[in-house]
Design a protein around this motif. Structure first.
Motif, short mmCIF file in Angstrom:
data_model
loop_
_atom_site.label_atom_id
_atom_site.label_comp_id
_atom_site.label_asym_id
_atom_site.label_seq_id
_atom_site.Cartn_x
_atom_site.Cartn_y
_atom_site.Cartn_z
N MET A 112 31.89 72.95 5.17
CA MET A 112 30.45 73.10 5.38
C MET A 112 29.86 72.00 6.26
O MET A 112 28.75 72.12 6.76
CB MET A 112 29.72 73.13 4.04
N ASN A 113 30.61 70.90 6.43
CA ASN A 113 30.07 69.78 7.20
C ASN A 113 29.72 70.17 8.64
O ASN A 113 28.72 69.70 9.20
CB ASN A 113 31.07 68.63 7.21
N ARG A 114 30.55 71.06 9.23
CA ARG A 114 30.28 71.47 10.61
C ARG A 114 28.98 72.26 10.69
O ARG A 114 28.22 72.12 11.66
CB ARG A 114 31.45 72.31 11.13
N LEU A 115 28.71 73.10 9.70
CA LEU A 115 27.46 73.85 9.68
C LEU A 115 26.27 72.92 9.52
O LEU A 115 25.24 73.07 10.20
CB LEU A 115 27.47 74.88 8.54
N LEU A 116 26.40 71.93 8.65
CA LEU A 116 25.31 70.97 8.44
C LEU A 116 25.02 70.20 9.72
O LEU A 116 23.85 69.98 10.08
CB LEU A 116 25.67 70.00 7.31
N ASP A 117 26.08 69.80 10.42
CA ASP A 117 25.89 69.08 11.69
C ASP A 117 25.24 69.97 12.73
O ASP A 117 24.37 69.52 13.50
CB ASP A 117 27.25 68.57 12.21
N GLU A 118 25.63 71.23 12.76
CA GLU A 118 25.06 72.16 13.74
C GLU A 118 23.58 72.40 13.46
O GLU A 118 22.76 72.44 14.40
CB GLU A 118 25.83 73.48 13.70
N LEU A 119 23.22 72.55 12.19
CA LEU A 119 21.82 72.74 11.84
C LEU A 119 20.99 71.51 12.21
O LEU A 119 19.91 71.63 12.79
CB LEU A 119 21.69 73.03 10.34
N SER A 120 21.49 70.34 11.85
CA SER A 120 20.74 69.10 12.09
C SER A 120 20.57 68.82 13.58
O SER A 120 19.55 68.27 14.01
CB SER A 120 21.44 67.93 11.41
N SER A 121 21.57 69.20 14.38
CA SER A 121 21.52 68.90 15.82
C SER A 121 20.52 69.76 16.57
O SER A 121 20.17 69.45 17.72
CB SER A 121 22.91 69.08 16.43
N THR A 122 20.01 70.82 15.96
CA THR A 122 19.06 71.70 16.64
C THR A 122 17.68 71.07 16.78
O THR A 122 16.89 71.48 17.64
CB THR A 122 18.91 73.03 15.88
N SER A 123 17.37 70.12 15.91
CA SER A 123 16.03 69.49 15.86
C SER A 123 14.95 70.52 15.54
O SER A 123 13.78 70.31 15.85
CB SER A 123 15.70 68.79 17.18
N VAL A 134 14.94 66.98 9.33
CA VAL A 134 15.47 67.33 8.00
C VAL A 134 15.24 68.82 7.81
O VAL A 134 14.20 69.25 7.35
CB VAL A 134 14.76 66.53 6.88
N ASN A 135 16.23 69.62 8.19
CA ASN A 135 16.08 71.07 8.05
C ASN A 135 17.03 71.69 7.04
O ASN A 135 17.02 72.90 6.83
CB ASN A 135 16.25 71.77 9.41
N ASN A 136 17.87 70.86 6.41
CA ASN A 136 18.75 71.39 5.38
C ASN A 136 19.06 70.31 4.35
O ASN A 136 19.21 69.14 4.69
CB ASN A 136 20.04 71.94 5.99
N ASP A 158 27.98 73.83 -2.78
CA ASP A 158 27.79 75.09 -2.05
C ASP A 158 26.34 75.57 -2.11
O ASP A 158 26.04 76.72 -1.78
CB ASP A 158 28.71 76.17 -2.60
N ASP A 159 25.44 74.71 -2.55
CA ASP A 159 24.02 75.07 -2.68
C ASP A 159 23.26 74.49 -1.49
O ASP A 159 23.22 73.27 -1.31
CB ASP A 159 23.47 74.51 -3.99
N MET A 160 22.65 75.35 -0.68
CA MET A 160 21.95 74.89 0.51
C MET A 160 20.49 75.33 0.51
O MET A 160 20.17 76.45 0.15
CB MET A 160 22.63 75.43 1.77
N VAL A 161 19.62 74.42 0.93
CA VAL A 161 18.20 74.70 1.10
C VAL A 161 17.85 74.44 2.57
O VAL A 161 18.19 73.39 3.11
CB VAL A 161 17.33 73.79 0.20
N LEU A 162 17.18 75.41 3.19
CA LEU A 162 16.70 75.25 4.56
C LEU A 162 15.21 74.93 4.53
O LEU A 162 14.46 75.55 3.77
CB LEU A 162 16.93 76.53 5.36
N LEU A 163 14.79 73.98 5.33
CA LEU A 163 13.39 73.57 5.40
C LEU A 163 12.86 73.85 6.80
O LEU A 163 13.49 73.48 7.80
CB LEU A 163 13.25 72.08 5.08
N SER A 164 11.70 74.48 6.86
CA SER A 164 11.14 74.83 8.16
C SER A 164 9.63 74.81 8.11
O SER A 164 9.03 75.22 7.12
CB SER A 164 11.62 76.23 8.57
#
Length: 243
Positions: free
Chosen positions: A1-12, A22-24, A29-35
């Motif tokens: 999951m680390n690659r997905l977290l890095d991809e999400l964070s890099s989008t800004s 801070v978007n996730n 295995d529990d994920m929260v998305l913030l927008s």
């Protein structure tokens, strides 16, 4: 999951705290998305869907939900439909994250009630199973099982009635366990037993939480506590202003 977290964070794309996106927030295995907007959330969901396809993963969309925070009594009448892997997500007014209830109005009443009910169960269990123990043993058990108040240091917005209900439950729990009269003085009984009262516990929990956050190497956590308008800091001040 680390690659997905890095991809999400890099989008800004998402919420920013102290200049950091801070978007996730993820735990196992529990994920929260913030927008901050519906459009941004849809982009984050698209990234998650693409990653799942590439890695051969599958989300449980049925268990996935979304919430629109409504601070300051605002209400959004036109909430768009969000989908995850083609499945519409259910809109909720409250959800339990890591044992803590979060609501769309950012109030803590529901979580305080959760802790009050839990405290009632624990104290009844102690009174039933350890009625014949010595007072010293009962006090030790009470400190271990009835003074945790899980996530109490995060409570910053609640009604006084809900808060008082928890305090009364705590006082009554000690009375029942120790076999004391129902209307005896709470401050006196705790002083005699050398046990912290409700207010003392809350002050210690909040002070400990604030110190740990301020000492954290994480700049985001420090930013949440160092501001004078921080809700956590404001509550800490209120608690220390009592008496």
């Amino acid at each position: 999951m680390n690659r997905l977290l890095d991809e999400l964070s890099s989008t800004s794309i998402g919420c920013h705290i102290d200049g950091v996106c801070v978007n996730n927030i993820s735990y196992a295995d529990d994920m929260v998305l913030l927008s901050p907007s519906s459009a941004a959330l849809k982009k984050l969901l698209t990234i998650c869907e693409s990653y799942a396809v590439a890695q051969g993963l599958k989300y449980n969309a049925v268990k996935s939900e979304f919430m629109v925070f409504n601070p300051d009594h605002k209400r959004y009448t036109n909430v768009p439909l969000f989908k995850l892997c083609g499945t519409p997500l259910k809109k909720v007014e409250a959800f339990k994250y890591l044992g803590h209830w979060i609501t769309e109005d950012l109030k803590d009443n529901l979580d305080i009630e959760r802790e009050r009910r839990s405290l009632s169960v624990r104290c009844n269990m102690l009174a039933r199973r350890f009625a014949k123990c010595t007072d010293e043993a009962k006090i030790t058990l009470f400190k271990a099982y009835c003074q945790s108040f899980y996530t109490c240091s995060l409570w910053v917005s609640f009604t006084q009635r809900t808060y008082n209900d928890l305090r009364v439950q705590y006082n009554n729990a000690f009375r029942v366990l120790m076999g004391l009269p129902r209307f005896c003085s709470a401050s006196a009984m705790f002083a005699d037993a050398h046990v912290d009262g409700f207010a003392a516990i809350m002050r210690k929990r909040c002070a400990s939480h604030l110190r740990r956050v301020r000492d954290s190497p994480n700049s985001i956590l420090r930013a949440l506590a160092d501001r004078w308008d921080s809700p956590m800091f404001a509550r800490w001040i209120r608690l220390h202003a009592v008496k």
